[in-house]
Design a protein around this motif. Sequence first.
Motif, mmCIF file in Angstrom:
data_model
loop_
_atom_site.group_PDB
_atom_site.id
_atom_site.type_symbol
_atom_site.label_atom_id
_atom_site.label_comp_id
_atom_site.label_asym_id
_atom_site.label_seq_id
_atom_site.Cartn_x
_atom_site.Cartn_y
_atom_site.Cartn_z
ATOM 1 N N UNK A 103 0.947 -1.342 0.128
ATOM 2 C CA UNK A 103 0.037 -0.243 -0.361
ATOM 3 C C UNK A 103 1.245 1.180 0.048
ATOM 4 N N UNK A 104 -0.322 2.207 -0.541
ATOM 5 C CA UNK A 104 0.933 3.663 -0.633
ATOM 6 C C UNK A 104 0.135 5.078 -0.834
ATOM 7 N N UNK A 105 0.641 5.509 -0.861
ATOM 8 C CA UNK A 105 -0.629 6.532 -1.133
ATOM 9 C C UNK A 105 -0.202 7.847 -2.663
ATOM 10 N N UNK A 106 -1.203 8.176 -2.975
ATOM 11 C CA UNK A 106 -0.675 8.921 -4.674
ATOM 12 C C UNK A 106 -2.112 9.830 -4.270
ATOM 13 N N UNK A 107 -1.489 11.432 -4.427
ATOM 14 C CA UNK A 107 -2.481 12.684 -4.875
ATOM 15 C C UNK A 107 -3.048 11.960 -3.435
ATOM 16 N N UNK A 108 -2.785 12.474 -2.228
ATOM 17 C CA UNK A 108 -3.864 12.150 -0.946
ATOM 18 C C UNK A 108 -4.732 11.058 -1.441
ATOM 19 N N UNK A 109 -4.740 9.669 -2.026
ATOM 20 C CA UNK A 109 -5.419 8.824 -1.924
ATOM 21 C C UNK A 109 -4.289 7.515 -1.672
ATOM 22 N N UNK A 110 -5.027 6.729 -0.970
ATOM 23 C CA UNK A 110 -5.058 5.253 -0.383
ATOM 24 C C UNK A 110 -5.392 4.492 -1.320
ATOM 25 N N UNK A 111 -3.748 3.197 -2.156
ATOM 26 C CA UNK A 111 -3.781 2.607 -2.983
ATOM 27 C C UNK A 111 -3.440 1.218 -2.280
ATOM 28 N N UNK A 112 -4.049 0.210 -2.666
ATOM 29 C CA UNK A 112 -3.888 -1.176 -1.275
ATOM 30 C C UNK A 112 -2.625 -1.309 -2.849
ATOM 31 N N UNK A 113 -2.021 -1.303 -3.242
ATOM 32 C CA UNK A 113 -1.113 -1.911 -4.021
ATOM 33 C C UNK A 113 -0.963 -3.384 -4.666
ATOM 34 N N UNK A 114 -1.988 -3.679 -5.219
ATOM 35 C CA UNK A 114 -2.279 -5.570 -5.513
ATOM 36 C C UNK A 114 -1.062 -5.453 -6.753
ATOM 37 N N UNK A 115 -0.241 -6.533 -6.245
ATOM 38 C CA UNK A 115 -0.430 -7.047 -8.145
ATOM 39 C C UNK A 115 -0.030 -8.010 -8.527
ATOM 40 N N UNK A 116 0.570 -8.717 -9.329
ATOM 41 C CA UNK A 116 1.274 -10.028 -9.949
ATOM 42 C C UNK A 116 2.611 -9.841 -9.294
ATOM 43 N N UNK A 117 2.585 -10.770 -8.870
ATOM 44 C CA UNK A 117 4.204 -10.775 -8.614
ATOM 45 C C UNK A 117 4.760 -12.110 -9.737
ATOM 46 N N UNK A 118 3.992 -12.883 -10.028
ATOM 47 C CA UNK A 118 4.687 -14.531 -10.811
ATOM 48 C C UNK A 118 3.313 -15.227 -11.368
ATOM 49 N N UNK A 119 3.522 -15.868 -12.049
ATOM 50 C CA UNK A 119 1.747 -16.499 -12.201
ATOM 51 C C UNK A 119 3.114 -18.062 -12.269
ATOM 52 N N UNK A 120 2.446 -19.790 -12.483
ATOM 53 C CA UNK A 120 3.090 -20.599 -12.199
ATOM 54 C C UNK A 120 1.916 -21.179 -13.424
ATOM 55 N N UNK A 121 3.080 -21.871 -13.805
ATOM 56 C CA UNK A 121 2.583 -23.356 -14.768
ATOM 57 C C UNK A 121 2.979 -24.769 -13.782
ATOM 58 N N UNK A 122 2.321 -25.737 -13.246
ATOM 59 C CA UNK A 122 2.035 -26.255 -12.406
ATOM 60 C C UNK A 122 2.345 -27.916 -12.895
#
Length: 241
Positions: A103-122
Amino acid sequence: MEWVGDARLTAGPEATWYLEMAFTPGAHLGTVYDDPTTPIVVTGIEELTTIRVPSGRLVVDAPWHDDQAWEYRRGLPARPPRELAVRIPPGVYGVEIAWTAGPYEFMGEHVDGVQCAATRLCISDAPVVGWEMGLGVEDDIARLQPGEEPRFFSDANVGCFADAGAWTTLSAPFRMFMDGVPGPRDTEQLADGCERVRDESQQADLVTFWAESGGVVWLGRTKAGDVAAIVVTSGMPGAKA
């Protein structure tokens, strides 16, 4: 005989650490940009779907490229997708996504900062003893420069796993989308904007996932050298925390 990777492809210490931690819930993968006090945390592993790969030949690429629209509209042959040089046993495999939050702040708004770190084929449950970069069929290892990471590129921040033998049919909805055919793409919507295309005539699938600007493909090798997992990373944020 134990598997010994080619030094030109073998993951270094930082990449190995990231590949092992990305699918560990609760692991810290670094810190938020410009905020060393806020960690980027693996929040969970999502079992996205399954994919059928009857040919054993796997494409890992963007499902479309912007420059292909020009070729398609003029009836020119499209460039082939980035098919991996390695072959996998024909079968049905699970696709998983590792999600992080920072999470971080951007222009006074809270952003959860959710991202895809990696994708796996098992591919199998066998333990991975080492990682190496996955070359495409057209890549020449002899021309690989020190520190270079072969990768695919994506104009729309989307990558995909797909059966190479059915690529023409599986990628058709995306080609039609690029050609401006009206209406939604003829795809199955999965969680978080990911999509799946099925080719029932060949019992093959294509599954899309988030891939910012594209990604590097990593092969998780077993002690015997078999591929147990194929992981795509788009970036490795921050330093270890």
